[in-house]
Write a protein that holds these residues in place. Structure first.
Motif, PDB file in Angstrom:
ATOM      1  N   LEU A 310       1.103  -1.116  -0.301  1.00 13.23           N
ATOM      2  CA  LEU A 310      -0.326  -0.091  -0.212  1.00 13.23           C
ATOM      3  C   LEU A 310       0.861   0.930   0.239  1.00 13.23           C
ATOM      4  N   GLU A 311       0.312   1.869  -1.082  1.00 11.84           N
ATOM      5  CA  GLU A 311       1.100   2.972  -1.131  1.00 11.84           C
ATOM      6  C   GLU A 311       0.192   4.371  -0.872  1.00 11.84           C
ATOM      7  N   SER A 312       0.814   5.453   0.213  1.00 12.96           N
ATOM      8  CA  SER A 312       0.123   6.334   0.665  1.00 12.96           C
ATOM      9  C   SER A 312       0.053   7.724   0.160  1.00 12.96           C
ATOM     10  N   PHE A 313      -0.966   8.749  -0.531  1.00 10.25           N
ATOM     11  CA  PHE A 313      -0.112   9.799  -0.228  1.00 10.25           C
ATOM     12  C   PHE A 313      -0.673  11.269   0.340  1.00 10.25           C
ATOM     13  N   ILE A 314      -0.560  10.740   1.540  1.00 14.23           N
ATOM     14  CA  ILE A 314      -0.556  11.567   2.358  1.00 14.23           C
ATOM     15  C   ILE A 314       1.701  12.177   2.931  1.00 14.23           C
ATOM     16  N   GLY A 315       1.305  13.071   2.497  1.00 14.99           N
ATOM     17  CA  GLY A 315       3.125  13.814   2.530  1.00 14.99           C
ATOM     18  C   GLY A 315       3.435  13.449   1.797  1.00 14.99           C
ATOM     19  N   SER A 316       2.300  13.211  -0.105  1.00 18.06           N
ATOM     20  CA  SER A 316       3.174  13.205  -1.308  1.00 18.06           C
ATOM     21  C   SER A 316       2.893  14.394  -1.974  1.00 18.06           C
ATOM     22  N   GLU A 317       3.785  14.103  -2.883  1.00 17.48           N
ATOM     23  CA  GLU A 317       2.771  15.595  -4.267  1.00 17.48           C
ATOM     24  C   GLU A 317       2.186  15.773  -5.455  1.00 17.48           C
ATOM     25  N   ARG A 318       1.426  13.933  -4.649  1.00 13.08           N
ATOM     26  CA  ARG A 318       0.321  12.801  -4.937  1.00 13.08           C
ATOM     27  C   ARG A 318      -1.002  13.368  -4.512  1.00 13.08           C
ATOM     28  N   GLU A 319      -0.878  13.771  -3.191  1.00 14.24           N
ATOM     29  CA  GLU A 319      -1.821  13.901  -2.895  1.00 14.24           C
ATOM     30  C   GLU A 319      -2.184  15.169  -3.035  1.00 14.24           C
ATOM     31  N   THR A 320      -1.825  16.161  -3.965  1.00 12.27           N
ATOM     32  CA  THR A 320      -2.734  17.627  -4.431  1.00 12.27           C
ATOM     33  C   THR A 320      -2.686  17.227  -6.065  1.00 12.27           C
ATOM     34  N   ASN A 321      -1.862  16.072  -6.518  1.00 17.12           N
ATOM     35  CA  ASN A 321      -2.316  16.222  -7.672  1.00 17.12           C
ATOM     36  C   ASN A 321      -3.075  15.599  -8.098  1.00 17.12           C
ATOM     37  N   PRO A 322      -3.892  16.165  -9.224  1.00 17.96           N
ATOM     38  CA  PRO A 322      -5.322  16.197  -9.665  1.00 17.96           C
ATOM     39  C   PRO A 322      -5.929  15.017 -10.340  1.00 17.96           C
ATOM     40  N   LEU A 323      -4.577  14.026 -11.267  1.00 17.70           N
ATOM     41  CA  LEU A 323      -4.607  12.702 -11.150  1.00 17.70           C
ATOM     42  C   LEU A 323      -5.503  12.162 -10.310  1.00 17.70           C
ATOM     43  N   TYR A 324      -4.764  12.097  -8.714  1.00 17.58           N
ATOM     44  CA  TYR A 324      -5.370  11.318  -8.297  1.00 17.58           C
ATOM     45  C   TYR A 324      -6.053  11.756  -6.567  1.00 17.58           C
ATOM     46  N   ASP A 383       2.777  18.235 -15.911  1.00 14.32           N
ATOM     47  CA  ASP A 383       3.198  17.203 -14.954  1.00 14.32           C
ATOM     48  C   ASP A 383       1.803  16.071 -14.913  1.00 14.32           C
ATOM     49  N   LEU A 384       0.953  16.600 -15.063  1.00 11.65           N
ATOM     50  CA  LEU A 384      -0.023  15.503 -15.499  1.00 11.65           C
ATOM     51  C   LEU A 384       0.237  13.855 -16.404  1.00 11.65           C
ATOM     52  N   ALA A 385       0.722  14.646 -17.260  1.00 13.39           N
ATOM     53  CA  ALA A 385       1.504  13.934 -18.427  1.00 13.39           C
ATOM     54  C   ALA A 385       2.643  12.806 -17.856  1.00 13.39           C
ATOM     55  N   GLY A 386       3.542  13.281 -16.713  1.00 15.11           N
ATOM     56  CA  GLY A 386       4.369  12.733 -17.085  1.00 15.11           C
ATOM     57  C   GLY A 386       4.403  11.695 -15.608  1.00 15.11           C
ATOM     58  N   SER A 387       3.358  12.198 -14.671  1.00 14.24           N
ATOM     59  CA  SER A 387       2.414  11.031 -13.565  1.00 14.24           C
ATOM     60  C   SER A 387       1.948  10.647 -14.913  1.00 14.24           C
ATOM     61  N   ALA A 388       1.665   9.786 -16.070  1.00 15.71           N
ATOM     62  CA  ALA A 388       0.649   9.021 -15.927  1.00 15.71           C
ATOM     63  C   ALA A 388       1.606   8.290 -16.675  1.00 15.71           C
ATOM     64  N   LYS A 389       2.978   8.554 -17.200  1.00 22.40           N
ATOM     65  CA  LYS A 389       4.103   7.958 -17.398  1.00 22.40           C
ATOM     66  C   LYS A 389       4.702   7.243 -16.788  1.00 22.40           C
ATOM     67  N   LEU A 390       4.710   7.344 -15.331  1.00 22.79           N
ATOM     68  CA  LEU A 390       5.249   6.910 -14.297  1.00 22.79           C
ATOM     69  C   LEU A 390       4.279   5.862 -13.721  1.00 22.79           C
ATOM     70  N   LEU A 391       3.531   6.235 -14.160  1.00 21.90           N
ATOM     71  CA  LEU A 391       1.738   5.301 -13.473  1.00 21.90           C
ATOM     72  C   LEU A 391       1.828   3.831 -13.290  1.00 21.90           C
ATOM     73  N   SER A 392       2.521   3.688 -14.478  1.00 23.77           N
ATOM     74  CA  SER A 392       2.986   2.172 -15.292  1.00 23.77           C
ATOM     75  C   SER A 392       3.621   1.346 -14.138  1.00 23.77           C
ATOM     76  N   SER A 393       4.991   2.119 -14.327  1.00 27.27           N
ATOM     77  CA  SER A 393       5.618   1.326 -12.541  1.00 27.27           C
ATOM     78  C   SER A 393       4.848   1.401 -11.327  1.00 27.27           C
ATOM     79  N   GLY A 394       4.669   2.484 -11.101  1.00 25.82           N
ATOM     80  CA  GLY A 394       3.798   2.462  -9.856  1.00 25.82           C
ATOM     81  C   GLY A 394       2.753   2.054  -9.495  1.00 25.82           C
ATOM     82  N   CYS A 395       2.230   1.222 -10.024  1.00 27.62           N
ATOM     83  CA  CYS A 395       0.763   1.142  -9.992  1.00 27.62           C
ATOM     84  C   CYS A 395       0.835  -0.419 -10.518  1.00 27.62           C
TER      85      CYS A 395
END
Length: 407
Positions: A310-324, A383-395
């Motif tokens: 489990l990877e929580s968004f608390i305290g990370s930049e994904r917490e405020t990312n509109p993608l999540y 930024d959202l596009a970059g997050s989407a590219k990293l999503l395949s390895s993160g999720c």
């Protein structure tokens, strides 16, 4: 010419099949409560207490296996999965063994969520179920076309099921229901003062004492599958909280080169041997983010049957990312067991996320927003596009081939 009696006897012999029950055969053994056989590999399954997690694990947790939960940074959501597993055992009438060095087992049992049974099912979560249905309808209107044909996970309490139950985390389990099952407790700080320092199985005293307690309960309470028991069989659910932390006397979380790096792996090796020959299943939470030596964590993963992080968004930049914005964290399925087959039963859904609602915790398929608003700046879109590219390895850690999430 044969007589009519002989012809009838011959016809009776021809009509008899090998699938008929013999007259001397006894009744079938009663099914264990709260279990069901898997239609894929025939292994006996029990529910983890979360139907969406059962779907991810291929139908449930197999008896005799070990489920490892990698804790999130603050241990909030992994603790919920731990309590779901124990609460499901109480509802099904299973025996419980709760071990912890962090919190007294009695306090853990007091915080278990209340089940939704009978008439209360649907009434308690009626509003929330309706909200989920409306969200699904809105998603079907705005979701990208590539997600429409993907299988839908069981996340909302829309139908009642005999295997697995739904729970209301805003309410606590009644003490009367807890008293209806047999509970075994292991609190490290109460056990060690009465025992001398020992190095059984060449591991630290905390792990050795815990293994002795589990082995004694399995043998004395009738859970040993190799020993024929006359009394009625039942399932033993074992829950171990924050294994490998400093509170257990282990230093794998403190240094990259711990003094005793083999204690944790030896414990899991012996524990899995006990589980394999008994009617039991175990859930363990491990603070994987604190273990600095990645080789130790790889050995821990290999010694476990199922590994979910489990990877929580608390305290990370994904917490405020509109993608999540609709989720509270990501779910990483690192390992699924290969039971009686050459391949593992992996869910078709690779990209998973979780969110905590007012009354329930759910694991869902991660959706990308179909379109970005005109008010979003170009930098935010990048930024959202970059997050989407990293999503395949993160999720989608288990996904192979092309990337599953892209614009």
């Amino acid at each position: 010419m044969p007589g009519p009696d002989m012809a009838a006897a011959a016809g009776g012999e021809r009509g008899r099949t090998s699938f008929q029950r013999r007259p001397g055969a006894g009744p079938r053994p009663p099914a264990l409560p709260g279990t069901r056989p898997s239609v894929r590999h025939g292994q006996l399954l029990l529910s983890s207490g979360l139907p969406s997690l059962d779907c991810v694990l291929g139908g449930g947790v197999a008896v005799g296996t070990l489920l490892l939960i990698e804790e999130d940074k603050y241990g909030l959501y992994s603790n919920l999965l731990f309590k779901y597993f124990l609460a499901e055992g109480i509802v099904c009438g299973h025996d419980l063994f709760v071990a912890s060095a962090k919190e007294h087992p009695d306090n853990i049992l007091k915080e278990l969520p209340a089940p939704l049974l009978g008439d209360s099912y649907g009434k308690e979560l009626g509003d929330e179920a309706a909200a989920v249905k409306s969200e699904d309808f809105q998603d079907s209107m705005k979701i990208a076309w590539r997600y429409q044909n993907l299988p839908k996970m069981e996340t909302s309490p829309t139908t009642y099921t005999k295997f697995g139950h739904y729970y209301d985390i805003s309410k606590k389990l009644s003490p009367e229901l807890c008293q209806s099952v047999k509970l075994h407790r292991f609190y490290l700080h109460e056990e060690l003062p009465f025992e001398p320092k020992m190095k059984t199985w060449n591991m630290n005293s905390g792990y050795a004492r815990l293994l002795q307690s589990i082995q004694r309960i399995i043998s004395q309470e009738g859970f040993d599958g190799s020993d024929p028991q006359k009394k009625q069989r039942n399932i033993l659910r074992i829950g171990i909280q924050s294994l490998g932390s400093v509170l257990w006397g282990d230093d794998v979380c403190c240094s990259d080169t711990p003094e005793d790096p083999q204690s944790l792996t030896k414990f899991l090796y012996v524990l899995r041997g006990l589980l394999r020959k008994s009617l039991s299943a175990c859930i363990i939470t491990v603070p994987a983010h604190l273990i600095q030596n990645k080789a130790i964590m790889e050995r821990v993963t290999n010694l476990s049957d199922m590994v979910v992080g489990l990877e929580s968004f608390i305290g990370s930049e994904r917490e405020t990312n509109p993608l999540y914005k609709d989720y509270h964290g990501l779910v990483h399925v690192h390992q699924i067991p290969r039971l009686n087959s050459l391949i593992c039963d992996v869910s078709d859904t690779k990209d998973l996320a979780f969110r905590l609602k007012r009354k329930q915790f759910t694991i869902e398929r991660l959706h990308l927003p179909p379109d970005l608003s005109d008010t979003v700046s170009r930098a935010s879109k990048q930024d959202l596009a970059g997050s989407a590219k990293l999503l395949s390895s993160g999720c989608g850690a288990m996904a192979i081939g092309k990337k599953h999430l892209d614009f």
